[in-house]
Design an enzyme around this catalytic site. Structure first.
Site, PDB file in Angstrom:
ATOM      1  N   TYR A  73      20.446  -7.032   7.720  1.00  0.00           N
ATOM      2  CA  TYR A  73      19.710  -6.843   6.462  1.00  0.00           C
ATOM      3  C   TYR A  73      18.693  -5.711   6.606  1.00  0.00           C
ATOM      4  CZ  TYR A  73      16.445  -7.928   2.653  1.00  0.00           C
ATOM      5  OH  TYR A  73      15.616  -7.846   1.555  1.00  0.00           O
ATOM      6  N   ASP A 107      29.213  -8.253 -11.669  1.00  0.00           N
ATOM      7  CA  ASP A 107      29.126  -8.551 -10.243  1.00  0.00           C
ATOM      8  C   ASP A 107      29.260  -7.205  -9.524  1.00  0.00           C
ATOM      9  OD1 ASP A 107      29.546  -9.110  -7.579  1.00  0.00           O
ATOM     10  OD2 ASP A 107      30.793 -10.868  -7.950  1.00  0.00           O
ATOM     11  N   ILE A 110      12.252 -10.300  -8.505  1.00  0.00           N
ATOM     12  CA  ILE A 110      11.621  -8.988  -8.684  1.00  0.00           C
ATOM     13  C   ILE A 110      12.242  -8.246  -9.864  1.00  0.00           C
ATOM     14  CG2 ILE A 110      11.330  -6.734  -7.564  1.00  0.00           C
ATOM     15  CD1 ILE A 110      11.133  -8.327  -4.859  1.00  0.00           C
ATOM     16  N   SER A 159      13.650  -1.609  -1.527  1.00  0.00           N
ATOM     17  CA  SER A 159      13.978  -1.696  -0.108  1.00  0.00           C
ATOM     18  C   SER A 159      13.267  -2.929   0.440  1.00  0.00           C
ATOM     19  CB  SER A 159      13.539  -0.395   0.590  1.00  0.00           C
ATOM     20  OG  SER A 159      13.635  -0.479   1.977  1.00  0.00           O
ATOM     21  N   LYS A 169      18.326  -2.188   4.428  1.00  0.00           N
ATOM     22  CA  LYS A 169      17.110  -1.795   3.709  1.00  0.00           C
ATOM     23  C   LYS A 169      16.567  -0.458   4.230  1.00  0.00           C
ATOM     24  CE  LYS A 169      17.052  -4.953   0.679  1.00  0.00           C
ATOM     25  NZ  LYS A 169      17.186  -4.580  -0.747  1.00  0.00           N
ATOM     26  N   ARG A 197      21.875 -16.491 -18.229  1.00  0.00           N
ATOM     27  CA  ARG A 197      20.471 -16.306 -17.869  1.00  0.00           C
ATOM     28  C   ARG A 197      19.939 -14.969 -18.408  1.00  0.00           C
ATOM     29  NH1 ARG A 197      18.554 -17.286 -11.683  1.00  0.00           N
ATOM     30  NH2 ARG A 197      16.379 -17.682 -12.172  1.00  0.00           N
TER      31      ARG A 197
HETATM   32  N1  LIG Z   1      11.852 -11.840  -1.981  1.00  0.00           N
HETATM   33  C1  LIG Z   1      11.476 -11.146  -0.890  1.00  0.00           C
HETATM   34  O1  LIG Z   1      10.698 -11.618  -0.027  1.00  0.00           O
HETATM   35  C2  LIG Z   1      11.976  -9.726  -0.715  1.00  0.00           C
HETATM   36  C3  LIG Z   1      11.341  -8.931   0.252  1.00  0.00           C
HETATM   37  C4  LIG Z   1      11.765  -7.618   0.424  1.00  0.00           C
HETATM   38  C5  LIG Z   1      12.789  -7.126  -0.358  1.00  0.00           C
HETATM   39  N2  LIG Z   1      13.396  -7.913  -1.275  1.00  0.00           N
HETATM   40  C6  LIG Z   1      14.476  -7.333  -2.089  1.00  0.00           C
HETATM   41  O2  LIG Z   1      14.143  -7.491  -3.452  1.00  0.00           O
HETATM   42  C7  LIG Z   1      15.327  -7.391  -4.227  1.00  0.00           C
HETATM   43  C8  LIG Z   1      15.308  -8.479  -5.284  1.00  0.00           C
HETATM   44  O3  LIG Z   1      15.418  -9.742  -4.646  1.00  0.00           O
HETATM   45  P1  LIG Z   1      14.549 -10.974  -5.120  1.00  0.00           P
HETATM   46  O4  LIG Z   1      13.559 -11.267  -4.061  1.00  0.00           O
HETATM   47  O5  LIG Z   1      14.086 -10.776  -6.503  1.00  0.00           O
HETATM   48  O6  LIG Z   1      15.657 -12.143  -5.015  1.00  0.00           O
HETATM   49  P2  LIG Z   1      16.374 -13.005  -6.126  1.00  0.00           P
HETATM   50  O7  LIG Z   1      15.376 -13.736  -6.957  1.00  0.00           O
HETATM   51  O8  LIG Z   1      17.382 -13.805  -5.373  1.00  0.00           O
HETATM   52  O9  LIG Z   1      17.096 -11.927  -7.052  1.00  0.00           O
HETATM   53  C9  LIG Z   1      18.296 -11.291  -6.657  1.00  0.00           C
HETATM   54  C10 LIG Z   1      18.953 -10.717  -7.898  1.00  0.00           C
HETATM   55  O10 LIG Z   1      20.156 -10.057  -7.507  1.00  0.00           O
HETATM   56  C11 LIG Z   1      21.217 -10.478  -8.365  1.00  0.00           C
HETATM   57  N3  LIG Z   1      22.489 -10.427  -7.678  1.00  0.00           N
HETATM   58  C12 LIG Z   1      22.854 -11.090  -6.550  1.00  0.00           C
HETATM   59  N4  LIG Z   1      24.123 -10.836  -6.245  1.00  0.00           N
HETATM   60  C13 LIG Z   1      24.582  -9.987  -7.205  1.00  0.00           C
HETATM   61  C14 LIG Z   1      25.828  -9.360  -7.447  1.00  0.00           C
HETATM   62  N5  LIG Z   1      26.887  -9.569  -6.632  1.00  0.00           N
HETATM   63  N6  LIG Z   1      25.963  -8.547  -8.524  1.00  0.00           N
HETATM   64  C15 LIG Z   1      24.902  -8.346  -9.354  1.00  0.00           C
HETATM   65  N7  LIG Z   1      23.694  -8.910  -9.167  1.00  0.00           N
HETATM   66  C16 LIG Z   1      23.549  -9.718  -8.105  1.00  0.00           C
HETATM   67  C17 LIG Z   1      20.838 -11.902  -8.754  1.00  0.00           C
HETATM   68  O11 LIG Z   1      21.416 -12.276 -10.001  1.00  0.00           O
HETATM   69  P3  LIG Z   1      22.751 -13.127 -10.227  1.00  0.00           P
HETATM   70  O12 LIG Z   1      22.758 -14.252  -9.247  1.00  0.00           O
HETATM   71  O13 LIG Z   1      22.644 -13.542 -11.673  1.00  0.00           O
HETATM   72  O14 LIG Z   1      23.867 -12.160 -10.019  1.00  0.00           O
HETATM   73  C18 LIG Z   1      19.329 -11.774  -8.927  1.00  0.00           C
HETATM   74  O15 LIG Z   1      19.028 -11.292 -10.210  1.00  0.00           O
HETATM   75  C19 LIG Z   1      16.500  -7.485  -3.245  1.00  0.00           C
HETATM   76  O16 LIG Z   1      17.037  -6.187  -3.070  1.00  0.00           O
HETATM   77  C20 LIG Z   1      15.848  -7.968  -1.965  1.00  0.00           C
HETATM   78  O17 LIG Z   1      16.562  -7.521  -0.822  1.00  0.00           O
HETATM   79  C21 LIG Z   1      13.012  -9.197  -1.478  1.00  0.00           C
END
Ligand SMILES: NC(=O)c1ccc[n+]([C@@H]2O[C@H](COP(=O)([O-])OP(=O)(O)OC[C@H]3O[C@@H](n4cnc5c(N)ncnc54)[C@H](OP(=O)(O)O)[C@@H]3O)[C@@H](O)[C@H]2O)c1
Length: 264
Positions: free
Chosen positions: A154, A63, A17, A140, A158, A41
């Protein structure tokens, strides 16, 4: 529309996202500061986006669970006068029952999903309120509304993000600062891989593409929504939910307990 002159700082910009926000905000003319841990990346994304759109893209590898890194990003948010938009997308979560995951995981999640998001939100809120303009987008989840259907730890984190965003919107909305909580449902990102889960087990009609989720969320931001649920067909359903919540208001704090508990 969002400003075509201000810079947007996007956390979690290396994938999913956050990466989709980076692409779409650059296409709208925003300069970018990309934050995540994976510097290589982020640099590749910065080069590609810069070439495709011509906007300035900076990488700020951090981080956000490490206090020193978080302080660096917080200070940048607090002091960069070009900043017009903060997108807090970095986050992670386990699937399945809460007790199936080790207790330490929840501490790390709290640091990222709650502490870092709150720190950056307050830093941006102060700076934007002083300037009288700016927007904060906090990612969220729909599980904030249905904690019974997902991992409780989790979902609670959120719900924090939703409450922080709604509360701050009420506190500083009149200072020219827009706040938006975005509540995705299942979205095709690396989230599930990172949780060790197979997104293929989820019915395809429940899974949204990240680019569509972000396009809808930006439309919601343009429309002035404080809460955006991209998959929800009827805005009236959300309004009814909010109306029911506010209906409780007059009775949530009273001198005596209710008669149904034996008082009165
Ligand atoms: N995918 C879903 O179904 C879904 C649904 C509802 C809400 N969300 C929310 O959407 C948001 C984005 O998640 P996503 O779905 O896009 O997942 P994602 O593809 O796994 O992306 C997560 C991002 O967070 C970064 N990250 C993780 N740990 C970190 C740290 N310690 N410090 C800095 N950056 C960190 C990762 O980058 P690096 O690994 O490079 O650090 C990555 O860019 C999250 O808040 C998640 O809870 C997702």
């Amino acid at each position: 529309m969002t400003s075509h002159t201000g810079t947007a700082l996007v956390t979690g910009a290396s994938s999913g996202i956050g990466a989709a926000y980076a692409d779409q905000l650059a296409a709208r003319g925003h300069g970018l500061i990309l934050v995540a841990r994976d510097a290589a990346r982020l640099r590749a994304a910065a080069e590609r986006i810069g070439q495709e759109t011509g906007v300035a893209v900076e990488v700020l590898a951090a981080d956000l669970t490490r206090p020193a890194d978080l302080a660096t990003v917080r200070d940048r948010v607090a002091t960069d006068a070009r900043l017009a938009l903060l997108v807090n997308s970095a986050g992670l979560g386990p699937l399945g029952p809460s007790l199936d995951s080790p207790a330490e995981l929840y501490d790390g999640m709290l640091d990222l999903n709650v502490r870092a998001l709150q720190t950056l939100t307050f830093a941006a809120a102060r700076a934007f309120a002083d300037r009288g303009r700016g927007a904060i987008v906090n990612v969220s989840s729909v599980v904030a509304l249905i904690p019974e259907r997902f991992n409780a730890g989790y979902a609670a984190q959120k719900a924090f993000v939703l409450a922080l965003t709604q509360g701050l919107a009420a506190e500083i909305g009149d200072k020219g600062v827009r706040l938006q909580a975005v509540l995705p449902g299942v979205t095709r990102t690396e989230f599930f891989d990172r949780a060790g889960a197979d997104i293929g087990q989820i019915p395809a009609e429940m899974i949204m593409e990240a680019r569509d989720l972000v396009a809808a969320a930006l439309a919601g931001l343009d429309a002035g929504e404080t809460v955006t649920i991209p998959s929800l067909p009827e805005a009236d359903d959300w309004q009814a939910f909010e109306a029911a919540r506010f209906h409780l208001g007059p009775n949530l704090s009273r001198r005596v307990p209710a008669a149904r508990y034996g008082f009165g």
